[in-house]
Motif scaffolding. Structure first.
Motif, PDB file in Angstrom:
ATOM      1  N   GLY A 251       0.869  -1.219  -0.009  1.00 56.65           N
ATOM      2  CA  GLY A 251      -0.114   0.166  -0.122  1.00 56.65           C
ATOM      3  C   GLY A 251       0.653   1.320  -0.007  1.00 56.65           C
ATOM      4  O   GLY A 251       0.380   2.191  -0.184  1.00 56.65           O
ATOM      5  N   GLY A 252       2.112   1.139   0.340  1.00 58.22           N
ATOM      6  CA  GLY A 252       3.054   2.288   0.234  1.00 58.22           C
ATOM      7  C   GLY A 252       3.493   2.713  -0.881  1.00 58.22           C
ATOM      8  O   GLY A 252       3.140   2.323  -2.000  1.00 58.22           O
ATOM      9  N   SER A 253       4.383   3.836  -0.988  1.00 61.10           N
ATOM     10  CA  SER A 253       4.867   4.267  -2.236  1.00 61.10           C
ATOM     11  C   SER A 253       6.315   4.447  -2.156  1.00 61.10           C
ATOM     12  O   SER A 253       6.940   4.496  -1.149  1.00 61.10           O
ATOM     13  CB  SER A 253       4.494   5.677  -2.408  1.00 61.10           C
ATOM     14  OG  SER A 253       2.935   5.759  -2.609  1.00 61.10           O
ATOM     15  N   LEU A 254       7.036   4.351  -3.468  1.00 64.22           N
ATOM     16  CA  LEU A 254       8.351   4.799  -3.660  1.00 64.22           C
ATOM     17  C   LEU A 254       8.488   5.312  -4.820  1.00 64.22           C
ATOM     18  O   LEU A 254       7.730   5.304  -5.806  1.00 64.22           O
ATOM     19  CB  LEU A 254       9.050   3.309  -3.755  1.00 64.22           C
ATOM     20  CG  LEU A 254       9.530   2.465  -2.430  1.00 64.22           C
ATOM     21  CD1 LEU A 254      10.074   1.247  -2.743  1.00 64.22           C
ATOM     22  CD2 LEU A 254      10.332   3.375  -1.538  1.00 64.22           C
ATOM     23  N   ARG A 255       9.683   6.299  -5.049  1.00 60.23           N
ATOM     24  CA  ARG A 255       9.767   6.798  -6.249  1.00 60.23           C
ATOM     25  C   ARG A 255      11.361   6.464  -6.630  1.00 60.23           C
ATOM     26  O   ARG A 255      12.202   6.830  -5.827  1.00 60.23           O
ATOM     27  CB  ARG A 255       9.890   8.254  -6.277  1.00 60.23           C
ATOM     28  CG  ARG A 255       9.968   8.914  -7.566  1.00 60.23           C
ATOM     29  CD  ARG A 255       9.856  10.354  -7.615  1.00 60.23           C
ATOM     30  NE  ARG A 255      10.877  11.156  -7.391  1.00 60.23           N
ATOM     31  CZ  ARG A 255      11.165  12.379  -7.672  1.00 60.23           C
ATOM     32  NH1 ARG A 255      10.450  13.216  -8.150  1.00 60.23           N
ATOM     33  NH2 ARG A 255      12.169  13.247  -7.088  1.00 60.23           N
ATOM     34  N   LEU A 256      11.321   5.905  -7.945  1.00 60.51           N
ATOM     35  CA  LEU A 256      12.794   5.586  -8.282  1.00 60.51           C
ATOM     36  C   LEU A 256      13.335   6.817  -9.390  1.00 60.51           C
ATOM     37  O   LEU A 256      12.404   7.280  -9.968  1.00 60.51           O
ATOM     38  CB  LEU A 256      12.474   4.055  -9.166  1.00 60.51           C
ATOM     39  CG  LEU A 256      11.851   3.017  -8.441  1.00 60.51           C
ATOM     40  CD1 LEU A 256      12.148   1.521  -9.223  1.00 60.51           C
ATOM     41  CD2 LEU A 256      12.653   2.829  -6.850  1.00 60.51           C
ATOM     42  N   SER A 257      14.610   6.756  -9.186  1.00 59.30           N
ATOM     43  CA  SER A 257      15.163   7.796 -10.193  1.00 59.30           C
ATOM     44  C   SER A 257      16.279   6.988 -10.896  1.00 59.30           C
ATOM     45  O   SER A 257      16.980   6.043 -10.665  1.00 59.30           O
ATOM     46  CB  SER A 257      16.002   8.823  -9.329  1.00 59.30           C
ATOM     47  OG  SER A 257      15.002   9.488  -8.614  1.00 59.30           O
ATOM     48  N   CYS A 258      16.475   7.631 -12.263  1.00 55.07           N
ATOM     49  CA  CYS A 258      17.317   7.150 -12.941  1.00 55.07           C
ATOM     50  C   CYS A 258      18.151   8.301 -13.721  1.00 55.07           C
ATOM     51  O   CYS A 258      17.790   8.703 -14.552  1.00 55.07           O
ATOM     52  CB  CYS A 258      16.776   6.256 -14.451  1.00 55.07           C
ATOM     53  SG  CYS A 258      17.964   5.750 -15.516  1.00 55.07           S
ATOM     54  N   ALA A 259      19.499   8.466 -13.210  1.00 52.35           N
ATOM     55  CA  ALA A 259      20.327   9.622 -13.517  1.00 52.35           C
ATOM     56  C   ALA A 259      21.151   9.063 -14.655  1.00 52.35           C
ATOM     57  O   ALA A 259      21.710   8.208 -14.632  1.00 52.35           O
ATOM     58  CB  ALA A 259      21.179  10.057 -12.415  1.00 52.35           C
ATOM     59  N   ALA A 260      20.793   9.935 -15.820  1.00 50.14           N
ATOM     60  CA  ALA A 260      21.635   9.632 -17.114  1.00 50.14           C
ATOM     61  C   ALA A 260      22.722  10.623 -17.269  1.00 50.14           C
ATOM     62  O   ALA A 260      22.819  11.811 -16.914  1.00 50.14           O
ATOM     63  CB  ALA A 260      20.806   9.439 -18.449  1.00 50.14           C
TER      64      ALA A 260
END
Length: 115
Positions: free
Chosen positions: A15-24
């Motif tokens: 039920g929770g949230s995460l935000r993934l990042s992809c630095a290029a």
């Protein structure tokens, strides 16, 4: 040299949230296809969400309405906002891009969703 670095994975309750990042680096994400994939041990890597250079977005049926792909052109970074997470979303998540016919991958970030 093209490099993709994912971050933002971790342990979260269902039920929770995460935000993934992809630095290029070495490549401009906004003018290339970018996708988020995931893979569990012993299983094939599957496409979760993608965005083309024209901004066309596609989601896997299993994540529609829960995940949102985006990119920040100024930061040359891609994102995957993951809401309403389920235990079956537990996987290693990879960022990938296509440039001049070559595919590039990050090393992945682990997402674990507990029930």
């Amino acid at each position: 040299q093209v490099q993709l670095v994912e971050s933002g994975g971790g342990l979260v309750q269902a039920g929770g949230s995460l935000r993934l990042s992809c630095a290029a680096s070495g490549i401009i994400l906004s003018i290339n296809f970018m996708g988020w994939y995931r893979q569990a041990p012993g299983k094939q890597r599957e496409l979760v969400a993608s965005i083309t250079s024209a901004g066309t977005i596609t989601y896997a049926d299993s994540v529609k309405g829960r995940f949102t792909i985006s990119r920040d052109n100024a930061e040359n970074t891609g994102y995957l906002q993951m809401d309403s997470l389920k235990p079956e979303d537990t996987d290693v998540y990879y960022c990938s891009t296509l440039h001049n016919g070559m595919r590039y991958w990050g090393k992945g970030t682990l997402v674990t969703v507990s029930s």
